[in-house]
Design an enzyme around this catalytic site. Sequence first.
Site, mmCIF file in Angstrom:
data_model
loop_
_atom_site.group_PDB
_atom_site.id
_atom_site.type_symbol
_atom_site.label_atom_id
_atom_site.label_comp_id
_atom_site.label_asym_id
_atom_site.label_seq_id
_atom_site.Cartn_x
_atom_site.Cartn_y
_atom_site.Cartn_z
ATOM 1 N N SER A 185 59.613 59.037 -10.710
ATOM 2 C CA SER A 185 58.578 60.032 -10.792
ATOM 3 C C SER A 185 59.039 61.339 -11.451
ATOM 4 O O SER A 185 58.213 62.196 -11.745
ATOM 5 C CB SER A 185 58.069 60.355 -9.382
ATOM 6 O OG SER A 185 59.115 60.882 -8.594
ATOM 7 N N LYS A 236 61.593 70.220 -10.868
ATOM 8 C CA LYS A 236 60.501 69.268 -10.672
ATOM 9 C C LYS A 236 59.427 69.970 -9.842
ATOM 10 O O LYS A 236 59.765 70.699 -8.885
ATOM 11 C CB LYS A 236 61.046 68.034 -9.947
ATOM 12 C CG LYS A 236 60.040 66.916 -9.741
ATOM 13 C CD LYS A 236 60.713 65.688 -9.121
ATOM 14 C CE LYS A 236 59.751 64.535 -8.914
ATOM 15 N NZ LYS A 236 60.414 63.342 -8.352
ATOM 16 N N SER A 267 63.658 57.669 -8.393
ATOM 17 C CA SER A 267 63.030 58.614 -9.323
ATOM 18 C C SER A 267 63.950 59.591 -10.030
ATOM 19 O O SER A 267 63.492 60.363 -10.875
ATOM 20 C CB SER A 267 61.940 59.400 -8.607
ATOM 21 O OG SER A 267 60.825 58.578 -8.418
#
Length: 483
Positions: free
Chosen positions: A151, A76, A175
């Site tokens: 997210s 990420k 997330s």
Amino acid sequence: MHQMTLAEIARGLADKKFSSEELTKVLLARITQLDPQLNSFISLTQELALEQAKAADARRANGESGALLGAPIAHKDLFCTLGIRTSCGSKMLDNFKAPYDATVVAKLAAAGAVTLGKTNMDEFAMGSANESSWYGAVKNPWNLEHVPGGSSGGSAAAVAARLLPAATATDTGGSIRQPAAFTNLTGLKPTYGRVSRWGMIAYASSLDQGGPLARTAEDCAILLQGMAGFDQNDSTSIDEPVPDYSASLGDSLQGLRIGVPKEYFSAGLDPRIAELIQNSIQELQKLGAVIKEISLPNMQHAIPAYYVIAPAEASSNLSRFDGVRFGHRCENPENLIDLYKRSRGEGFGTEVQRRIMVGAYALSAGYYDAYYLKAQKIRRLVKSDFMAAFNEVDIILGPTTPNPAWKLGAKNSDPVAAYLEDVYTITANLAGLPGLSMPAGFVDGLPVGVQLLAPYFQEGRLLNVAHQYQLHTDWHTRTPQGF
Ligand code: GLN
């Protein structure tokens, strides 16, 4: 080749069926071909990947082994990567090349994992749809008109579309688990302090936690093994031995006490999801688990408390992005105040600015007691509810989300509507507990997740239950059409 799980890749590499370099090339080509539909990557790191793959092959040729040696993954884009753009999904950090590797990145690289790239995300990890990224929204491979969740939506979409077997992600209020649910993956948010936050760009420091996103519990065990552990660079890291997560996957569920909170089945839950959750409960009962109704009476206060605490911490964490030291700087500032105002105004998107304002307001002198202090008291009550429940049961089960993935843009005009979708996930962050989401069926062709929560440091128990469930169900093996 792209259909293989991490576990299968490890076996294939050990048996010399293919090399890490071959696999890496196949996956890089697949990303180049298919990702334009999804937008799941912000940066591809081809050169680094091929270099790491060759090094892993050489290590294997020298007799080394290990489940992650030569395994392709992605990070990420809020994990700092030395010399590689680490954008956090923001224009503010579009030009930021991290001067060091996050602990998670360094640990996985040392274990021999191959970094294919950095995945798209909501700006500064604020969101539940991956629509707030400065690099554009990510699409859900199950239906390109729907969001993948956020997210960590880039990591989720990429893994779900078989662009790679697993990726790192972070979870401040859901997330990891929510995008896992929306894309038919297994995702684990560890106990707060289990995975180092050093080099993970902070959103809300007391809630943020890194963890794995993969297709199976077995693969989450492999990736978590490489991520977890004490880190003296992170003052909230906990010095607790890391168990062998793969070793306990086979344990029997006979007599496992599963608590199902009655508050979970309220009016806000899509009845079709409620039915799938009941099916998963029956499946676990067949495996020997015992079901008990429990209560989490303070759950209704969790969303308002979270949406004070998280923005409060964010407003403090994000004050460092001032256009002076690094990140975006406006053109021709007239003076220092103008520099701050315009750099931050241009660098941050709408949702980030909203959270900074809410947070600064909640922390301001006249309102601190009414909002921030009150929210902290609720946080303690949420934790006490869990402590009481875990005196009676071994895990808690329920839906991961009240609804399946919504259409792109559907909640853009009403941020609170999106906040309400976090109702089942944020309590684990407020309490610091580990939580896992695993595939449990489909509604209108869109995946649904079931969430499991466990006491502190019982990640192994979550993975064990999920693995046993996955041995007896095939939801997690379903592949989105076109991928
Ligand atoms: N949806 C939540 C938020 O926007 C959680 C995000 C996260 O876990 N990073 O704050």
